[in-house]
Design an enzyme around this catalytic site. Structure first.
Site, mmCIF file in Angstrom:
data_model
loop_
_atom_site.group_PDB
_atom_site.id
_atom_site.type_symbol
_atom_site.label_atom_id
_atom_site.label_comp_id
_atom_site.label_asym_id
_atom_site.label_seq_id
_atom_site.Cartn_x
_atom_site.Cartn_y
_atom_site.Cartn_z
ATOM 1 N N SER A 72 30.714 37.390 38.608
ATOM 2 C CA SER A 72 30.780 37.802 37.208
ATOM 3 C C SER A 72 31.267 36.626 36.388
ATOM 4 O O SER A 72 31.981 35.749 36.897
ATOM 5 C CB SER A 72 31.745 38.985 37.036
ATOM 6 O OG SER A 72 31.963 39.266 35.662
ATOM 7 N N TYR A 109 39.257 43.728 39.289
ATOM 8 C CA TYR A 109 37.856 43.321 39.143
ATOM 9 C C TYR A 109 37.732 41.795 39.030
ATOM 10 O O TYR A 109 37.012 41.159 39.812
ATOM 11 C CB TYR A 109 37.216 43.996 37.934
ATOM 12 C CG TYR A 109 35.767 43.625 37.764
ATOM 13 C CD1 TYR A 109 34.791 44.208 38.575
ATOM 14 C CD2 TYR A 109 35.368 42.672 36.831
ATOM 15 C CE1 TYR A 109 33.454 43.863 38.445
ATOM 16 C CE2 TYR A 109 34.033 42.320 36.698
ATOM 17 C CZ TYR A 109 33.086 42.909 37.506
ATOM 18 O OH TYR A 109 31.763 42.545 37.380
#
Length: 313
Positions: A165, A177
């Protein structure tokens, strides 16, 4: 004169890059690609795209329903299996299943797409177990699947495509995350250098915010409120405003998923794939540039953004 020369050299560089990136791998219809997280989102869309191009897709789904629904909209070439990336037994079974299908030719591509975003909240609201849940899927699941399938990938001199990401470059939200994606970047870098002499390539996909089942606004905000309810009172005193997170998570980007799957597809089918692919306007306009700016400057920009959101509420 020097300006014209620089412009010419820059133009030639991009022309060469454009030409190289248009070259594709031969015999794609004979290639096997294993994709995790195919129930919905990026994995589901990629599986359907590759199947339409004639590749032999081995689609791993978490649920039987997801596998059945994917099978209904794809050809007989595409095969599905159930896979829980947090279970080594499940990973080993899926790897054995893949080995039976690919045979002596090996596995051309592995796309580590399975991932989750919740539990996610300000770090002060969370527990160690909350972090473990995300790390087990996004990081340890990626590593476990890769290690089990690595012999098949090296046999085919194929490709490993890891979904990280842009928030694995710069972190603006709490929870596991971003840490999990930072770690996926590190694992991918070390693996790429390790496999380089063997002709097996490793690519990283760095999406921004995309609206998928894993980032459904209602699901994310509902999770946020459930976490808030269990936060100790002494912690709540320091976090009197949920609005900042609620507004941001409630406006997750609705950019087309194809912006990500096109990158995945290129990484698998291009003769000269990139090492990294950035996908999404937020990634290219904000995330990537911010990752190169001085930390103190980025901290101030992010803080002002949160303050702006809070004042608008």
């Amino acid at each position: 004169m020097w300006l014209y020369l620089a412009a010419l050299l820059l133009g030639l560089y991009f022309l060469r890059r454009w030409y190289r990136e248009r070259q594709t791998v031969e015999n794609l219809t004979e290639k096997y690609v294993f994709i995790t997280g195919c129930d919905t989102g990026f994995g589901n869309l990629l599986a359907r795209h590759l199947d339409a191009r004639g590749l032999r897709v081995l689609a791993a789904c978490l649920t039987q329903q997801g596998a059945e629904e994917l099978g209904k909209v794809t050809s007989e070439r595409l095969q599905t299996t159930l896979l829980d990336v947090t279970s080594t037994e499940s990973v080993a079974a899926a790897a054995a299943w893949a080995k039976e299908h690919v045979g002596d030719g090996g596995l051309w591509g592995l796309v580590n797409n399975a991932g989750i975003t919740i539990p996610g909240a300000p770090n002060g609201w969370l527990t160690k177990e909350d972090f473990q849940k995300v790390l087990n899927v996004n990081l340890l699941g990626t590593i476990d699947v890769t290690l089990h399938l690595l012999p098949l990938l090296m046999r085919a001199r194929g490709r490993v495509v890891n979904v990280s990401s842009v928030w694995g470059r710069i972190s603006i939200l709490g929870g596991a995350y971003s840490p999990s994606k930072y770690a996926v970047e590190a694992f991918s870098d070390s693996l790429r250098r390790e496999l380089l002499p063997f002709g097996t390539k490793v690519c990283i996909i760095e999406p921004g915010f995309f609206h998928t089942a894993a980032t459904d606004a209602k699901l994310v905000i509902g999770n946020l409120h459930r976490i808030w309810e269990r936060v100790p009172e002494e912690i709540k005193l320091n976090y009197t405003e949920m609005t900042k997170y609620t507004i941001l998570l409630g406006t997750l980007s609705r950019q087309p998923l194809s912006m990500v799957t096109n990158c995945m597809e290129h990484a698998l089918t291009a003769l000269h794939p990139r090492t990294r692919y950035s996908a999404g306007w937020d990634a290219m306009i904000y995330g990537i540039p911010a990752s190169y700016l001085p930390t103190v400057l980025v901290d101030q920009v992010v803080n002002l953004a949160w303050l702006s959101l809070s004042q608008k509420s």
